[in-house]
Design a protein around this motif. Structure first.
Motif, short mmCIF file in Angstrom:
data_model
loop_
_atom_site.label_atom_id
_atom_site.label_comp_id
_atom_site.label_asym_id
_atom_site.label_seq_id
_atom_site.Cartn_x
_atom_site.Cartn_y
_atom_site.Cartn_z
N ARG B 37 0.86 -1.18 0.00
CA ARG B 37 0.00 0.00 0.00
C ARG B 37 0.90 1.23 0.00
O ARG B 37 1.90 1.28 0.72
N GLN B 38 0.54 2.24 -0.81
CA GLN B 38 1.33 3.46 -0.85
C GLN B 38 0.40 4.67 -0.70
O GLN B 38 -0.48 4.89 -1.53
N ASP B 39 0.63 5.45 0.33
CA ASP B 39 -0.10 6.70 0.53
C ASP B 39 0.63 7.83 -0.20
O ASP B 39 1.85 7.75 -0.41
N GLY B 41 2.86 10.68 -1.38
CA GLY B 41 4.06 11.28 -0.82
C GLY B 41 4.84 10.40 0.12
O GLY B 41 5.78 10.86 0.78
N LYS B 42 4.48 9.12 0.19
CA LYS B 42 5.18 8.20 1.10
C LYS B 42 5.68 6.98 0.35
O LYS B 42 5.30 6.71 -0.79
N GLY B 43 6.55 6.21 1.01
CA GLY B 43 7.04 4.98 0.42
C GLY B 43 6.03 3.86 0.58
O GLY B 43 5.16 3.91 1.46
N PRO B 44 6.09 2.83 -0.26
CA PRO B 44 5.18 1.69 -0.13
C PRO B 44 5.33 0.99 1.21
O PRO B 44 6.43 0.91 1.77
N GLU B 45 4.19 0.46 1.69
CA GLU B 45 4.16 -0.28 2.95
C GLU B 45 3.72 -1.70 2.67
O GLU B 45 2.69 -1.92 2.03
N PHE B 46 4.48 -2.66 3.15
CA PHE B 46 4.20 -4.07 2.87
C PHE B 46 2.88 -4.51 3.47
O PHE B 46 2.55 -4.18 4.61
N LEU B 47 2.11 -5.30 2.67
CA LEU B 47 0.86 -5.86 3.14
C LEU B 47 0.94 -7.39 3.23
O LEU B 47 0.73 -7.96 4.30
N PHE B 48 1.17 -8.06 2.09
CA PHE B 48 1.11 -9.53 2.04
C PHE B 48 2.19 -10.08 1.12
O PHE B 48 2.59 -9.43 0.16
N THR B 49 2.54 -11.34 1.39
CA THR B 49 3.30 -12.15 0.45
C THR B 49 2.53 -13.44 0.21
O THR B 49 2.03 -14.07 1.15
N LEU B 50 2.42 -13.84 -1.08
CA LEU B 50 1.79 -15.11 -1.45
C LEU B 50 2.81 -15.91 -2.25
O LEU B 50 3.50 -15.36 -3.11
N THR B 85 -2.82 4.00 -3.08
CA THR B 85 -2.45 3.23 -4.26
C THR B 85 -1.96 1.86 -3.79
O THR B 85 -1.16 1.77 -2.87
N TYR B 86 -2.47 0.82 -4.43
CA TYR B 86 -2.09 -0.54 -4.08
C TYR B 86 -1.20 -1.10 -5.19
O TYR B 86 -1.58 -1.11 -6.35
N LEU B 87 -0.01 -1.54 -4.78
CA LEU B 87 0.98 -2.04 -5.72
C LEU B 87 1.12 -3.55 -5.59
O LEU B 87 1.14 -4.09 -4.49
N CYS B 88 1.23 -4.19 -6.73
CA CYS B 88 1.48 -5.62 -6.81
C CYS B 88 2.89 -5.81 -7.36
O CYS B 88 3.33 -5.04 -8.22
N ALA B 89 3.61 -6.82 -6.88
CA ALA B 89 4.97 -7.06 -7.35
C ALA B 89 5.25 -8.56 -7.33
O ALA B 89 4.70 -9.29 -6.51
N VAL B 90 6.12 -9.01 -8.24
CA VAL B 90 6.46 -10.43 -8.30
C VAL B 90 7.97 -10.61 -8.33
O VAL B 90 8.71 -9.75 -8.80
N GLN B 91 8.39 -11.76 -7.82
CA GLN B 91 9.78 -12.19 -7.92
C GLN B 91 9.81 -13.55 -8.58
O GLN B 91 8.98 -14.42 -8.27
N ALA B 92 10.79 -13.74 -9.47
CA ALA B 92 10.96 -15.02 -10.12
C ALA B 92 12.16 -15.75 -9.52
O ALA B 92 13.09 -15.11 -9.01
N PHE B 93 12.12 -17.06 -9.61
CA PHE B 93 13.27 -17.85 -9.17
C PHE B 93 14.48 -17.53 -10.03
O PHE B 93 14.37 -17.25 -11.21
N ILE B 99 9.61 -7.22 -9.70
CA ILE B 99 8.95 -6.47 -10.78
C ILE B 99 7.65 -5.90 -10.24
O ILE B 99 6.78 -6.67 -9.78
N PHE B 100 7.51 -4.59 -10.29
CA PHE B 100 6.32 -3.92 -9.76
C PHE B 100 5.35 -3.57 -10.88
O PHE B 100 5.76 -3.18 -11.99
N GLY B 101 4.06 -3.67 -10.57
CA GLY B 101 3.03 -3.13 -11.44
C GLY B 101 2.91 -1.62 -11.23
O GLY B 101 3.50 -1.06 -10.29
N ALA B 102 2.12 -0.98 -12.09
CA ALA B 102 1.97 0.48 -12.02
C ALA B 102 1.02 0.91 -10.90
O ALA B 102 0.98 2.09 -10.55
N GLY B 103 0.26 -0.04 -10.35
CA GLY B 103 -0.59 0.28 -9.21
C GLY B 103 -2.03 0.56 -9.58
O GLY B 103 -2.35 0.88 -10.73
N THR B 104 -2.90 0.40 -8.59
CA THR B 104 -4.31 0.80 -8.70
C THR B 104 -4.57 1.86 -7.63
O THR B 104 -4.31 1.64 -6.45
N ARG B 105 -5.04 3.02 -8.07
CA ARG B 105 -5.38 4.09 -7.13
C ARG B 105 -6.81 3.89 -6.67
O ARG B 105 -7.73 3.89 -7.47
#
Lengths: 112, 110
Positions: B37-39, B41-50, B85-93, B99-105
């Motif tokens: 989650r990103q408010d 003027g602030k940096g992203p804040e971690f929510l979940f890992t799947l 703004t909610y950001l989604c990101a993935v990591q590959a082996f 890799i971050f998505g552009a986000g949903t406001r």
């Protein structure tokens, strides 16, 4: 709680100036990252460091360099600032490479 | 090429109106998918890992789910303070990049 701090919230520099952005984390994390964030483009990785004095280029390293002399501190250097480097710069750290990242508040850099 | 696409770009909800945000990803071997989650003027804040398809995580009004091609962030009975703004990101082996998505406001109106 993990705390990542960045030296400036807002910075205005002139074209051609050398710019230093500092980042400090207080949780003894091995990994530190520098990203830039632009509208519609998401976060893009500039550089990554996995240990003191160790670094890897990210997706957009051109025009930037980094320094990690101490574990807790990771600096981003713009050798000769240009207007296309106007952006929000975010520093992050993580315990492991496949774990969540903790971000600083960001530095909004304007190059005129 | 590893890629993350988030939709919609922006979502406007009334307080209490539940909805979902989508994150579609293409990656050569998913190591982990992250929501932040990103408010303003602030940096992203971690929510979940799947980590694997079928996995679900919950936190207050948020619930994240994962399939082999996409992840959803479900927001139940949102409040104005969920606006961000909610950001989604993935990591590959085999790599160190996230890799971050552009986000949903998300805008939630009282």
């Amino acid at each position: 709680d993990v705390k990542v701090t960045q030296s400036s919230r807002y910075l205005v520099k002139r074209t051609g100036e050398k710019v230093f952005l500092e980042c400090v984390q207080d949780m003894d994390h091995e990994n530190m990252f520098w990203y830039r964030q632009d509208p519609g483009l998401g976060l893009r990785l500039i550089y990554f460091s996995y240990d003191v004095k160790m670094k890897e280029k990210g997706d957009i390293p051109e025009g930037y360099s980094v320094s990690r002399e101490k574990k807790e501190r990771f600096s981003l250097i713009l050798e000769s600032a240009s207007t296309n480097q106007t952006s929000m710069y975010l520093c992050a750290s993580s315990q492991e490479q496949d774990r969540e990242q903790y971000f600083g508040p960001g530095t909004r850099l304007t190059v005129t | 090429e590893d890629q993350v696409t988030q939709s919609p770009e922006a979502l406007r909800l009334q307080e209490g109106e539940s909805s979902s945000l989508n994150c579609s990803y293409t990656v050569s071997g998913l190591r982990g998918l992250f929501w932040y989650r990103q408010d303003p003027g602030k940096g992203p804040e971690f929510l979940f890992t799947l980590y694997s398809a079928g996995e679900e995580k919950e936190k207050e009004r948020l619930k994240a789910t994962l399939t082999k091609k996409e992840s959803f962030l479900h927001i139940t009975a949102p409040k104005p303070e969920d606006s961000a703004t909610y950001l989604c990101a993935v990591q590959a082996f085999g790599g160190f990049k996230t890799i971050f998505g552009a986000g949903t406001r998300l805008f939630v109106k009282a």
